[in-house]
Design a protein around this motif. Structure first.
Motif, PDB file in Angstrom:
ATOM      1  N   ASP A  46       1.370 -15.337  -1.819  1.00 50.09           N
ATOM      2  CA  ASP A  46       1.247 -14.447  -0.738  1.00 50.09           C
ATOM      3  C   ASP A  46       1.012 -15.387   0.642  1.00 50.09           C
ATOM      4  N   TRP A  72       2.627  -8.077  10.362  1.00 51.65           N
ATOM      5  CA  TRP A  72       3.134  -8.541   8.996  1.00 51.65           C
ATOM      6  C   TRP A  72       3.129  -7.365   8.136  1.00 51.65           C
ATOM      7  N   VAL A  73       2.014  -6.681   8.135  1.00 49.98           N
ATOM      8  CA  VAL A  73       1.934  -5.476   7.020  1.00 49.98           C
ATOM      9  C   VAL A  73       3.153  -4.591   7.433  1.00 49.98           C
ATOM     10  N   LEU A  76       6.244  -6.014   6.083  1.00 51.88           N
ATOM     11  CA  LEU A  76       6.361  -6.168   4.537  1.00 51.88           C
ATOM     12  C   LEU A  76       6.688  -4.645   4.153  1.00 51.88           C
ATOM     13  N   LEU A  77       6.127  -3.462   4.551  1.00 58.00           N
ATOM     14  CA  LEU A  77       6.638  -2.370   4.293  1.00 58.00           C
ATOM     15  C   LEU A  77       7.858  -1.858   4.627  1.00 58.00           C
ATOM     16  N   ALA A  81       8.485  -3.423   0.445  1.00 56.44           N
ATOM     17  CA  ALA A  81       7.458  -3.933  -0.530  1.00 56.44           C
ATOM     18  C   ALA A  81       6.607  -2.715  -0.852  1.00 56.44           C
ATOM     19  N   SER A  85       1.702  -4.010  -3.464  1.00 57.99           N
ATOM     20  CA  SER A  85       1.804  -5.320  -3.146  1.00 57.99           C
ATOM     21  C   SER A  85       1.487  -5.805  -2.023  1.00 57.99           C
ATOM     22  N   THR A  86       1.681  -5.126  -0.853  1.00 55.36           N
ATOM     23  CA  THR A  86       1.181  -5.287   0.261  1.00 55.36           C
ATOM     24  C   THR A  86      -0.168  -5.183   0.499  1.00 55.36           C
ATOM     25  N   SER A  87      -0.975  -4.387  -0.120  1.00 56.74           N
ATOM     26  CA  SER A  87      -2.228  -4.333   0.118  1.00 56.74           C
ATOM     27  C   SER A  87      -2.814  -5.471  -0.698  1.00 56.74           C
ATOM     28  N   ARG A  89      -1.247  -8.757  -1.088  1.00 57.78           N
ATOM     29  CA  ARG A  89      -1.114  -9.781  -0.063  1.00 57.78           C
ATOM     30  C   ARG A  89      -2.172  -9.467   1.020  1.00 57.78           C
ATOM     31  N   ARG A 116      -5.327  -1.062   5.230  1.00 52.71           N
ATOM     32  CA  ARG A 116      -4.588  -1.193   4.147  1.00 52.71           C
ATOM     33  C   ARG A 116      -3.723   0.000   3.905  1.00 52.71           C
TER      34      ARG A 116
END
Length: 318
Positions: A46, A72-73, A76-77, A81, A85-87, A89, A116
């Motif tokens: 991560d 970044w979040v 990823l989404l 992702a 998984s995002t949570s 990371r 989150r």
């Protein structure tokens, strides 16, 4: 001291070896605080993804701000992702920067207040097998034509019968086998370094014994070494388990074979145990889940009205 720390990091987490020395040293100091090799491995991956993303933006790791973490979040989404998984990371990122703040390398944690993504507690994206597919998988393992047929049969049952995490099985040693009040057992290391005793059903024990007998010396005894070994005696790595699962699933004619992983067999084991009528609390212990809500996610019949507690209660009171 720093050199030794970096050398250890490069061996344990090669995913970080491409980073500059300063980032690797920061990562090494942070990761040593975690006892679990599983956690260190996941968090290293991560962190590497985050640092690669920052590097592409030209942002120094110590100069990142909340806006970068928010972006970044979103990145990823948007890339597909899963929310879970995002949570995870983001949890790794928060822990990393908290470590830097605690050691006076930063004044504030840029990831602390990042929102989150919502994770559905009743959903798991893992692809599993149904009952007939699970039987076909075991049959394919037994019919495996390779020289490691006995090992293949043992691995298939250890994963599918015991619902083990792949790293729990990969790390097991022959010395971890034993007996407990008439049961054949295997002691494994769970998440967080917890040691747990799991039962070997007769069919699983028989397959494992047949495999180990082929590795025994002239005296018929095999007292040490990894439980599952390569032809040269080394420990079977996780990549080998992944390849084995997909190869057997393909041989068994399972349409989703390319989507399967060792965790798919764990998912299958937990789901089918609940389908078979095992009590939720017993399956929680079997799976090594700390939270019963995690086990409940695998209960496909949880919304079936036939199981409503009102029926059980009125029958008990009648």
């Amino acid at each position: 001291m720093a050199g030794a720390l970096l050398s250890r990091l490069d061996v344990e987490h090669p995913v970080l070896s491409r980073l500059p020395a300063r980032e690797r040293l920061l990562a090494a100091a942070w990761l040593t605080g975690y006892r679990s090799a599983r956690t260190r491995r996941a968090y290293a991956t991560d962190l590497a993804a985050w640092l690669d993303w920052l590097n592409a933006l030209g942002v120094d790791v110590l100069h990142a701000r909340r806006v970068h973490a928010d972006l970044w979040v979103r990145h990823l989404l948007d890339a597909g992702a899963a929310a879970s998984s995002t949570s995870r990371r983001l949890s790794a990122l928060t822990s990393f920067y908290r470590h830097l703040v605690e050691h006076d390398l930063l004044a504030a944690n840029p990831a602390a207040a990042v929102r989150r993504p919502t994770v559905d507690p009743d959903h798991t994206a893992t692809v599993g097998l149904d009952r007939d597919q699970a039987r076909a998988f075991l049959a394919a393992a037994d019919a495996d034509p390779g020289p490691a047929r006995l090992r293949t049969a043992a691995v298939a049952r250890l994963l599918l019968h015991l619902g083990l995490r792949v790293d729990e099985l990969a790390a097991a040693d022959i010395a971890d086998l034993g007996h407990d009040r008439g049961h054949r057992v295997l002691t494994v290391t769970r998440k967080g370094g917890r040691r747990a005793v799991v039962v070997l059903p007769p069919a699983t024990a028989a397959a494992l014994d047949a495999y180990l007998a082929g590795r025994a010396g002239e005296d018929g005894h095999l007292a040490e070494g990894p439980l599952l070994a390569t032809a040269s005696g080394g420990r079977l790595d996780q990549a080998a388990f992944w390849k084995l699962v997909r190869r057997l699933a393909r041989a068994a004619g399972i349409p989703s074979w390319a989507q399967l992983s060792p965790h798919s067999l764990r998912h299958t084991a937990i789901t089918l145990a609940l389908d078979a009528g095992a009590h939720l609390r017993d399956v929680q212990d079997y799976a090594g889940h700390r939270d019963p809500r995690t086990t409940r996610r695998y209960d496909r019949a949880r919304d079936t009205l036939d199981r409503n507690a009102a029926y059980t209660l009125t029958a008990y009171l009648a």
